[in-house]
Design a protein around this motif. Structure first.
Motif, PDB file in Angstrom:
ATOM      1  N   LYS A  53       0.833  -1.206   0.000  1.00 50.46           N
ATOM      2  CA  LYS A  53       0.000   0.000   0.000  1.00 50.46           C
ATOM      3  C   LYS A  53       0.864   1.251   0.000  1.00 50.46           C
ATOM      4  O   LYS A  53       0.594   2.212  -0.710  1.00 50.46           O
ATOM      5  N   ARG A 101       1.236   4.334  -2.823  1.00 52.50           N
ATOM      6  CA  ARG A 101       1.126   5.764  -2.491  1.00 52.50           C
ATOM      7  C   ARG A 101       2.327   6.536  -3.017  1.00 52.50           C
ATOM      8  O   ARG A 101       2.187   7.613  -3.592  1.00 52.50           O
ATOM      9  N   ALA A 110      -4.158   8.239  -9.410  1.00 54.46           N
ATOM     10  CA  ALA A 110      -5.010   7.570  -8.422  1.00 54.46           C
ATOM     11  C   ALA A 110      -5.459   6.202  -8.929  1.00 54.46           C
ATOM     12  O   ALA A 110      -5.381   5.209  -8.199  1.00 54.46           O
ATOM     13  N   MET A 169      -6.680   3.812  -5.916  1.00 45.60           N
ATOM     14  CA  MET A 169      -7.370   4.698  -4.975  1.00 45.60           C
ATOM     15  C   MET A 169      -8.155   5.723  -5.777  1.00 45.60           C
ATOM     16  O   MET A 169      -8.005   5.811  -6.993  1.00 45.60           O
ATOM     17  N   ASP A 170      -9.010   6.461  -5.095  1.00 42.45           N
ATOM     18  CA  ASP A 170      -9.722   7.520  -5.806  1.00 42.45           C
ATOM     19  C   ASP A 170      -8.960   8.838  -5.649  1.00 42.45           C
ATOM     20  O   ASP A 170      -8.004   8.936  -4.896  1.00 42.45           O
ATOM     21  N   GLN A 186      -9.733  11.690  -4.300  1.00 37.51           N
ATOM     22  CA  GLN A 186      -9.797  12.311  -2.979  1.00 37.51           C
ATOM     23  C   GLN A 186      -8.798  11.648  -2.026  1.00 37.51           C
ATOM     24  O   GLN A 186      -8.122  12.321  -1.250  1.00 37.51           O
ATOM     25  N   THR A 187      -8.686  10.335  -2.106  1.00 33.64           N
ATOM     26  CA  THR A 187      -7.727   9.624  -1.262  1.00 33.64           C
ATOM     27  C   THR A 187      -6.309  10.043  -1.614  1.00 33.64           C
ATOM     28  O   THR A 187      -5.484  10.288  -0.718  1.00 33.64           O
ATOM     29  N   ASP A 202      -5.641  13.366  -0.112  1.00 30.97           N
ATOM     30  CA  ASP A 202      -5.372  13.250   1.323  1.00 30.97           C
ATOM     31  C   ASP A 202      -3.930  12.795   1.588  1.00 30.97           C
ATOM     32  O   ASP A 202      -3.259  13.309   2.480  1.00 30.97           O
ATOM     33  N   TRP A 203      -3.446  11.833   0.803  1.00 28.97           N
ATOM     34  CA  TRP A 203      -2.078  11.346   0.981  1.00 28.97           C
ATOM     35  C   TRP A 203      -1.064  12.411   0.586  1.00 28.97           C
ATOM     36  O   TRP A 203       0.007  12.505   1.183  1.00 28.97           O
ATOM     37  N   TRP A 259       3.800   8.423   6.596  1.00 23.00           N
ATOM     38  CA  TRP A 259       2.935   7.436   5.951  1.00 23.00           C
ATOM     39  C   TRP A 259       2.950   6.085   6.619  1.00 23.00           C
ATOM     40  O   TRP A 259       2.322   5.148   6.151  1.00 23.00           O
TER      41      TRP A 259
END
Length: 100
Positions: free
Chosen positions: A27, A31, A48, A53-54, A56-57, A60-61, A73
């Motif tokens: 994961k 990222r 993304a 991931m989408d 928005q995620t 956020d990251w 992280w």
């Protein structure tokens, strides 16, 4: 779709990719690769999607990366106990709303 700004420039794109290759956490590797893709000029949507991931995620990251770098992280139980500053015994008293 607004652009995503990555403020940290302490690691190059190739250094980020090397970090992703070194990590054992899949994961976290995704990222890191998403950040590298954005820095390389790819759209937030493409980065993304390629990282499962989408948008928005990913956003956020990126905020978390801008604030803390890759060190911010870390995930999982070891990180949670280190970041809270309390031992597992101290936190266990909070279950059910009771404190020791």
């Amino acid at each position: 779709m607004s652009a995503i700004e990555i403020a940290r420039q302490d690691l190059s794109i190739s250094q980020l990719r090397a970090e992703a290759a070194r990590t054992a956490d899949a994961k976290q590797a995704r990222r890191i690769l998403a950040i590298a893709m954005v820095l390389d000029g790819h759209s937030r949507l493409l980065a993304a999607q390629a990282s499962a991931m989408d948008r928005q995620t990913l956003r956020d990251w990126v905020h978390r990366y801008n604030a803390d770098g890759l060190a911010g992280w870390r995930t999982g139980p070891a990180w949670a106990s280190a970041s809270s500053g309390r031992s597992p015994a101290e936190r266990s008293g909070e279950v059910g709303g009771r404190r020791p």
